[in-house]
Design an enzyme around this catalytic site. Structure first.
Site: not given
Length: 408
Positions: A201, A310, A314, A402
């Site tokens: 990320y 997104p 989840k 997460y």
């Protein structure tokens, strides 16, 4: 037709619910408006929380997931050309996530439902849910050119945002909470090995980027577990933050790869591997919650009740939480005669939904640069990232979110 639970939608939520009910000795029927081929090829989420993977195993649907899915024990955060890994097991007491596409989950569940379960009708379009406020609801649907009725004791709408189930709830009884983000994701699939073995990320002044992957197709490696395959066997799944309303065709391959390289740039010798792009599309970003998730004998699950951006991975996992909650509540009523858990369905689900909405919002605002963001806002983002990468408590909060919030 008559059944105990009428399920609208043969996505992962509806199919898994049918499987869970079968295990509890409760009959059901699933109506799906699309054909089987469409359901088995539509591309959706690919990250399964620890709890979702555990539920699939317990339901007898985990064998191929465990063989072909890819366990991930962390993610990498990138910002200011620096790299920081978040170690999930170390922060959560051993939890992880599994990379296994929703498409494959649906294939596994469909095969078992057709082999062992109750009716699963494809190309059966639900037209309306009738008498939801009574103890004898029914689903009016069209199948093979004629209208029919499915009489039920309960109806569960797993038919997505555009389905008929949610529209059944009287407007005066509902509250809607939503947010639309001024950007989307340009997503690509590319025939090139992933440039990192875990998800990356990246926060960059030009916008967010995500490096992900898809496991290889099992028929190419029928005798080997995917976990044992080299990274060269995988394909890359990557995303770029783009302005809302972007046309994917505006982005050529070279432009996409150049922008990805820029946003993933690090101070070390890491390089992004390039290859032919096989698919590209743009996904809008929004948050949405419909309250309540129940009206009479009608229960909403998954995208019929809530949508998350997104960034936090989840959506599918929230849908699993919903149907697990419903199946447990109905099994409890069957065993005890008490409707206590069914009556609490909406409240129970919404506690988890709002935590997931909060987590997804936090991840989205942490990593995406809003149009017109000020230098102050940019510095706040970097300060939040510095906190995450220097505080075990902050990193633990991210890892717990997460890998998944508890069901129920």
């Amino acid at each position: 037709m008559r059944t105990t639970v009428g399920i609208i939608g043969a996505g992962p939520a509806g199919l898994l619910l049918a499987r869970l009910l079968l295990g509890a000795g409760i009959d059901s029927a699933v109506l799906e408006s699309r054909d089987r081929a469409y359901v088995e090829r539509r591309q959706r989420a690919g990250i399964l929380e620890q709890g979702t993977a555990d539920v699939l195993r317990a339901a007898g649907v985990g064998e191929r997931m465990d063989r072909e899915g890819l366990r991930h024990d962390g993610i990498e955060l990138r910002f200011a050309k620096r790299r920081h890994r978040v170690d999930f097991p170390a922060l959560t007491g051993g939890k992880s996530v599994t990379v296994y596409a929703q498409t494959e989950v649906c294939k596994d569940l469909i095969a078992l439902q057709l082999k062992e379960g109750g009716p699963l009708l494809f190309e059966a379009e639900a037209l309306a849910v009738e008498d939801a406020g009574t103890d004898r609801p029914r689903i009016r649907f069209r199948h093979e050119g004629r209208e029919d009725v499915l009489d039920c004791e309960y109806v569960v709408g797993c038919d997505g945002f555009w389905g008929v189930a949610r529209k059944t709830i009287p407007a005066e009884l509902t509250r809607v909470f939503e947010r639309t983000y001024p950007f989307g994701w340009l997503g690509i699939l590319a025939d090139v090995p992933p440039s990192h073995d875990e998800l990356v990320y990246a926060r960059h002044d030009r916008g967010f980027a995500l490096l992900s992957m898809r496991p290889p197709v099992s028929r190419h490696h029928p005798s080997r577990e995917v976990a044992s395959l080299p990274m060269e066997s995988f394909v890359s799944r990557l995303y770029l933050q783009v302005p809302e309303g972007t046309d994917a065709n505006e982005w050529g391959e070279e432009k996409i790869w150049d922008e990805l390289q820029c946003r993933f740039e690090t101070a070390d010798d890491w390089r992004l591997q390039r290859g032919p792009i096989t698919h590209k599309s743009v996904t809008p970003m929004r948050s949405y919650v419909h309250e309540p998730m129940r009206y009479g004998r009608l229960f909403l699950a998954g995208d019929a009740a809530h949508i998350v951006p997104p960034t936090g991975a989840k959506g599918l996992n929230l849908a699993v939480g919903d149907v697990v909650t419903f199946a447990r509540a109905l099994a409890y009523e069957k065993e005890t005669g008490s409707s206590e858990l069914l009556d609490a369905y909406s409240e129970t689900c919404l506690r988890r939904v709002w935590q997931a909405e909060r987590f997804s919002y936090d991840m989205t605002t942490l990593l995406h640069r809003a149009p017109g963001a000020t230098p102050f806002e940019d510095r706040l983002q970097l300060a939040r990232l510095e906190r995450l990468t220097s505080s075990r408590a902050a990193a633990t909060d991210l890892a717990e979110g997460y890998t998944g919030f508890p069901f129920g």
